[in-house]
Design an enzyme around this catalytic site. Structure first.
Site, mmCIF file in Angstrom:
data_model
loop_
_atom_site.group_PDB
_atom_site.id
_atom_site.type_symbol
_atom_site.label_atom_id
_atom_site.label_comp_id
_atom_site.label_asym_id
_atom_site.label_seq_id
_atom_site.Cartn_x
_atom_site.Cartn_y
_atom_site.Cartn_z
ATOM 1 N N HIS A 118 -9.172 12.912 27.674
ATOM 2 C CA HIS A 118 -8.084 13.670 28.286
ATOM 3 C C HIS A 118 -6.724 13.468 27.957
ATOM 4 O O HIS A 118 -6.561 12.057 28.522
ATOM 5 C CB HIS A 118 -8.328 14.241 29.705
ATOM 6 N N HIS A 136 -3.351 11.639 28.291
ATOM 7 C CA HIS A 136 -2.751 10.956 29.401
ATOM 8 C C HIS A 136 -1.954 9.766 29.019
ATOM 9 O O HIS A 136 -2.113 9.167 28.029
ATOM 10 C CB HIS A 136 -3.757 10.409 30.620
ATOM 11 N N CYS A 168 -9.734 17.357 34.092
ATOM 12 C CA CYS A 168 -9.613 18.752 33.865
ATOM 13 C C CYS A 168 -9.482 19.394 35.094
ATOM 14 O O CYS A 168 -9.887 18.945 36.190
ATOM 15 C CB CYS A 168 -10.783 19.078 33.095
ATOM 16 N N LYS A 190 0.959 -1.284 0.075
ATOM 17 C CA LYS A 190 -0.095 0.088 0.276
ATOM 18 C C LYS A 190 0.731 1.200 -0.026
ATOM 19 O O LYS A 190 1.861 1.306 0.539
ATOM 20 C CB LYS A 190 -0.889 0.053 1.338
ATOM 21 N N SER A 227 -10.601 4.938 26.658
ATOM 22 C CA SER A 227 -11.928 5.456 26.424
ATOM 23 C C SER A 227 -12.133 6.787 26.895
ATOM 24 O O SER A 227 -12.857 7.798 26.824
ATOM 25 C CB SER A 227 -12.723 4.735 27.070
ATOM 26 N N GLU A 257 -1.542 -13.648 12.736
ATOM 27 C CA GLU A 257 -0.668 -12.997 13.620
ATOM 28 C C GLU A 257 -0.749 -13.582 15.160
ATOM 29 O O GLU A 257 0.101 -14.027 15.839
ATOM 30 C CB GLU A 257 -0.882 -11.473 13.690
ATOM 31 N N CYS A 277 26.762 -4.071 21.782
ATOM 32 C CA CYS A 277 25.238 -3.994 22.155
ATOM 33 C C CYS A 277 24.461 -4.099 20.630
ATOM 34 O O CYS A 277 24.867 -3.400 19.846
ATOM 35 C CB CYS A 277 24.848 -2.640 22.676
HETATM 36 ZN ZN LIG Z 1 -10.440 16.747 30.779
HETATM 37 ZN ZN LIG Z 2 23.784 0.132 23.161
#
Ligand SMILES: [Zn+2]
Ligand SMILES: [Zn+2]
Length: 332
Positions: free
Chosen positions: A163, A165, A46, A22, A160, A308, A195
Site C-alpha cells: 500500500h 506509504h 486500506c 550502459k 514489504s 562501495e 551557498c
Molecule cells: Zn492497502
Molecule cells: Zn542555497
C-alpha cells in the site's frame, strides 16, 4: 578512460565507468509490472481496515466523518519510542541515548493499487502538506534533533508493504552524515561567501545538460557526481535551509515535479524500486545561509557491493548527462 568525479556536498568521489557504460534503457527493472487490487482485506492501510493500525495522528481532509485522502499513523513497528526522555549515558568509550523519537507512516492514498507516479498532482500536494504538518509538529518537540522524511518503494527499496506509504522518523540525535554535509556547506560558505547548493544549481541551470525538469520553483537534475544510475535531486530554486520553510505555491509546484520525475522513472524504466528522502537542515539550523534542503530520489537499479562498502566510493555505469537526456525524453 573512466572519470572520477567529486560530490561537492559530501566530498565523496564517484567512478563514472564510461568503459563499461550502459545505455540507460539497459537498466530497466527486470520484474514484471503486475497490477495490484485497489483494496486488500488484510491491509492495515486500506479504507475500512483502520482498526488494524494504531490510531491516526493526522488526516486530509481534517474531518473524521467522511473519506480521507491522506492519513498519518504511528508506525506499528516503530524504530523509536514516542514516550520518554532522550537521556544520554557515557560509560568509558560507550555512548548511548534512549531511543526516544517519532516514527510515523504516511498513508498516501486510500487506493491500494496506486503509486506516486500514477496519482494526481493534487493528491501528491496533499501528501507533501502532510509531510510539512508532521515535520513542523516533530520539529517543535524539544526531544527531537532531526527529522527525516522518506519513502521506500519495492523490495529493493526496503519495503514489504504494497500500500503506497512513506515515513517520517524524528530522531533525538543528528547523524554524522547530516553533520558532515552541514559542515562541508559551512566551510564552503566561509570560504566563498555563498551557498554551495545555490552555486551548483545556478551552474546546472546555465549549462542544462544534467537538468531533467525546470519549473518556476524547482529544478530536477542528475548530480555531476551521481553515485548510482538515475540518482536525481530536486532542488528548490529559492534558498531555504529547512523543508519547513516551503511555501504553499512551492508545495504545489514540488508535487508536479516529484510526480513527473517519478512518472518518468515508472514509464521509462518499468516501475523500478526506489527510495526518496528529504535532506533538510535540522531544526537548530533552520534559517542558516549556508545549507539548502533538497529531495533525493535513488532508484535501486544496481547493488551495493564490496568496493562501495570498503571505500564509500561508488561506480556508476550510466553517465549522469545520458540519464538526464533519457529522462527528459520520457513523455509523461
Ligand atoms: Zn492497502
Ligand atoms: Zn542555497
Amino acid at each position: 578512460m573512466p572519470e572520477l568525479r567529486q560530490n561537492r556536498f559530501t566530498k565523496e568521489w564517484v567512478v563514472i565507468a564510461t568503459e563499461r557504460a550502459k545505455r540507460p534503457e539497459e537498466l530497466k527493472a527486470k520484474h514484471e509490472v503486475k497490477p495490484l487490487p485497489a483494496y486488500v482485506q488484510t491491509c492495515p492501510f486500506c479504507p475500512g481496515n483502520e482498526a488494524l493500525a494504531p490510531p491516526e495522528v493526522w488526516r486530509t481532509p481534517a474531518s473524521t466523518d467522511g473519506d480521507w485522502r491522506v492519513r498519518v499513523l504511528p508506525n506499528k513497528f516503530a524504530a523509536l519510542c514516542r514516550e520518554g526522555e532522550p537521556t544520554r549515558k557515557i560509560v568509558r568509550s560507550r555512548r548511548t541515548i534512549n531511543g526516544v523519537g517519532i516514527h510515523d507512516v504516511i498513508v498516501e492514498t486510500p487506493d491500494h493499487s496506486l503509486t506516486t507516479a500514477l496519482l494526481t498532482d493534487s493528491q501528491v500536494a496533499d501528501i507533501l502538506r502532510s509531510y510539512k504538518a508532521r515535520f513542523e509538529a516533530a520539529s517543535a518537540d524539544p526531544r527531537v534533533a532531526h527529522v527525516i522524511l522518506f519513502k521506500n518503494h519495492g523490495v529493493a527499496g526496503g519495503t514489504s508493504l504494497e500500500h503506497p506509504h512513506s515515513q517520517m522518523i524524528a530522531s533525538p540525535v543528528i547523524s554524522s552524515q547530516v553533520r558532515g554535509r552541514l559542515s562541508e556547506a559551512l566551510r564552503h560558505f566561509d570560504e566563498y561567501g555563498e551557498c554551495i547548493f545555490c552555486e551548483v544549481l545556478q551552474e546546472d541551470i546555465a549549462d542544462p545538460v544534467r537538468i531533467v525538469l525546470l519549473t518556476e520553483h524547482f529544478a530536477a537534475l542528475e548530480p555531476f557526481a551521481s553515485p548510482t544510475p538515475f540518482y536525481t535531486h530536486i532542488f528548490p530554486r529559492r534558498h531555504m535551509a529547512s523543508f519547513g520553510a516551503i511555501s504553499q505555491p512551492e508545495v504545489e509546484d514540488l508535487a508536479r515535479v516529484l510526480r513527473s520525475v517519478l512518472a518518468k522513472l515508472y514509464h521509462g524504466l518499468d516501475n523500478p524500486d526506489f527510495n526518496y528522502t528529504i535532506r533538510t537542515a535540522p531544526h537548530e539550523s533552520a534559517g542558516v545561509t549556508y545549507y539548502h534542503w533538497y529531495l533525493s530520489i535513488i532508484p535501486r537499479l544496481t547493488r551495493v557491493a564490496g568496493f562501495e562498502l570498503g571505500s564509500g566510493m561508488f561506480i556508476n555505469t550510466v553517465l549522469p548527462e545520458a540519464a538526464a537526456e533519457f529522462l527528459r525524453n520520457v513523455k509523461v
